[in-house]
Design an enzyme around this catalytic site. Structure first.
Site, PDB file in Angstrom:
ATOM      1  N   ASP A 251       8.256  -7.933  -3.825  1.00 43.01           N
ATOM      2  CA  ASP A 251       7.584  -7.329  -2.676  1.00 43.01           C
ATOM      3  C   ASP A 251       8.485  -6.237  -2.105  1.00 43.01           C
ATOM      4  O   ASP A 251       9.578  -6.513  -1.631  1.00 43.01           O
ATOM      5  CB  ASP A 251       7.308  -8.397  -1.616  1.00 43.01           C
ATOM      6  CG  ASP A 251       6.465  -7.871  -0.466  1.00 43.01           C
ATOM      7  OD1 ASP A 251       6.421  -6.634  -0.267  1.00 43.01           O
ATOM      8  OD2 ASP A 251       5.861  -8.689   0.249  1.00 43.01           O
ATOM      9  N   HIS A 279       1.233   7.054   0.704  1.00 48.91           N
ATOM     10  CA  HIS A 279      -0.015   7.385   1.397  1.00 48.91           C
ATOM     11  C   HIS A 279      -0.914   6.161   1.595  1.00 48.91           C
ATOM     12  O   HIS A 279      -1.924   6.250   2.286  1.00 48.91           O
ATOM     13  CB  HIS A 279      -0.743   8.541   0.704  1.00 48.91           C
ATOM     14  CG  HIS A 279      -1.634   8.145  -0.442  1.00 48.91           C
ATOM     15  ND1 HIS A 279      -2.529   9.026  -0.999  1.00 48.91           N
ATOM     16  CD2 HIS A 279      -1.771   6.996  -1.140  1.00 48.91           C
ATOM     17  CE1 HIS A 279      -3.195   8.429  -1.970  1.00 48.91           C
ATOM     18  NE2 HIS A 279      -2.745   7.204  -2.076  1.00 48.91           N
TER      19      HIS A 279
END
Length: 355
Positions: A251, A279
């Site tokens: 992660d 983004h």
């Protein structure tokens, strides 16, 4: 009060055209979807020359009642520069009796939709035109008034990543679409290979199926590459591990993998099968990701750098069509909590993360 009383008739009609153009803009997408579903660019490519309407409907086995409809659809796509309408001469008969006919030829846009080619964007287009994805934008009004929910959470009942993990067929389509889009980065790497000089290792953060890392590892065989993404994303690609390419699950909000790597590090944020990385996220999450990279670089004795490959909104310098595409991508990010950014906005992220 008549709001338009001071307007000339031609100005009012121009306004009407503008409204109608956007009101029916979805038909552009649906015509493109039709073209891709019937594999028309591939048919023309395999035909090895411009194709006439008669030849096209013969290959598609179009019933007589729909021939006019096909002609109108092709006219629309040609007007939108997916095909060129050219004049050819019928080869039947002698030179004096050759008949002139109209035929459809590929353009650069439709060449990108030919199946099996290096830069084929058909998987990307299919995923983007999937009603499950596109219909969520009917709920933008509701999204506006919801305090914390993303558009995907409103339309799908959960965030996009959880939805994809629970729907394997859609996840496969999504991964294929992002991999096809990633191939376009190969064009940029050809002109900017110098950025990798002096590096010994790469951590491809959020690298998905490793499309870009595979390209880089082929270009630079001595460069060690690790594709770092969520465990359920990389688990299907462990079999593609090679001497200089491997996959590690984790992660990126907790840590950035630097195991198995030595030397000067590069952290690459790129086009991959989990969309472009930064983004996808709001400012807070972007800073967290970049800080993890900064920490990893600080802990590495030989240092390193981070490279972000992403859109940059630059309305003052880009031509209208390019800006329009980037602004549409920005709206597309409402499915998550992300956004497209200007150079100044990127600079702010880097500085807040300690770069």
């Amino acid at each position: 009060m008549d709001l338009l009383s001071g307007r000339k008739s031609n100005e009012i009609f121009e306004g009407q055209v503008h409204v109608y153009k956007h009101m029916y803009a979805y038909l552009d997408s649906m015509c493109l979807k039709w073209c891709i579903e019937l594999e028309i660019p591939t048919i023309i490519y395999n035909h090895e020359k411009p194709i006439t309407l008669h030849e096209l409907i013969s290959i598609l086995q179009v019933p007589p009642s729909k021939i006019s409809g096909v002609e109108r659809l092709m006219r629309h796509l040609s007007h939108n520069r997916f095909f060129d309408i050219v004049t050819i001469h019928d080869d039947d008969g002698g030179d004096e009796n050759k008949e002139k006919k109209e035929a459809y030829a590929l353009t650069i846009a439709s060449e990108l939709l030919v199946k099996g080619t290096e830069y084929c964007l058909t998987p990307m287009a299919k995923c983007g035109l999937n009603p499950l994805m596109s219909s969520s934008f009917n709920l933008l009004g509701k999204w506006t008034l919801e305090k914390n929910l993303t558009l995907s959470e409103i339309s799908l009942g959960t965030n996009l990543w959880d939805f994809l993990s629970k729907n394997p067929s859609i996840l496969t389509s999504f991964n294929e679409s992002m991999a096809s889009d990633s191939q376009m980065v190969k064009l940029a790497l050809k002109d900017h290979s110098a950025v990798f000089e002096g590096l010994e290792s790469i951590v491809d953060v959020g690298g998905g199926n490793g499309t870009i890392s595979k390209i880089i590892s082929d270009m630079f065989p001595k460069l060690k590459c690790i594709v770092f993404d969520l465990p359920h994303v990389v688990e299907n690609f462990s079999g593609t591990t090679s001497n200089n390419l491997s996959f590690v699950g984790g992660d990126m909000f907790n840590y950035i993998c630097i195991c198995k790597l030595q030397g000067k590090l590069l952290f690459l944020f790129q086009l991959n099968s989990n969309l472009w990385i930064l983004h996808d996220w709001d400012e807070e999450h972007c800073v967290k990701i970049l800080k993890k990279c900064k920490d990893a670089i600080s802990n590495n004795t030989k240092g390193g750098k981070a490279i972000v490959i992403d859109l940059v909104i630059n309305e003052k310098q880009d031509e209208f069509g390019l800006t329009q595409m980037k602004l549409r991508m920005d709206i597309a990010m409402t499915t998550l909590n992300g956004k497209e950014r200007s150079e100044e906005e990127f600079k702010k992220l880097f500085l807040e993360a300690g770069f």
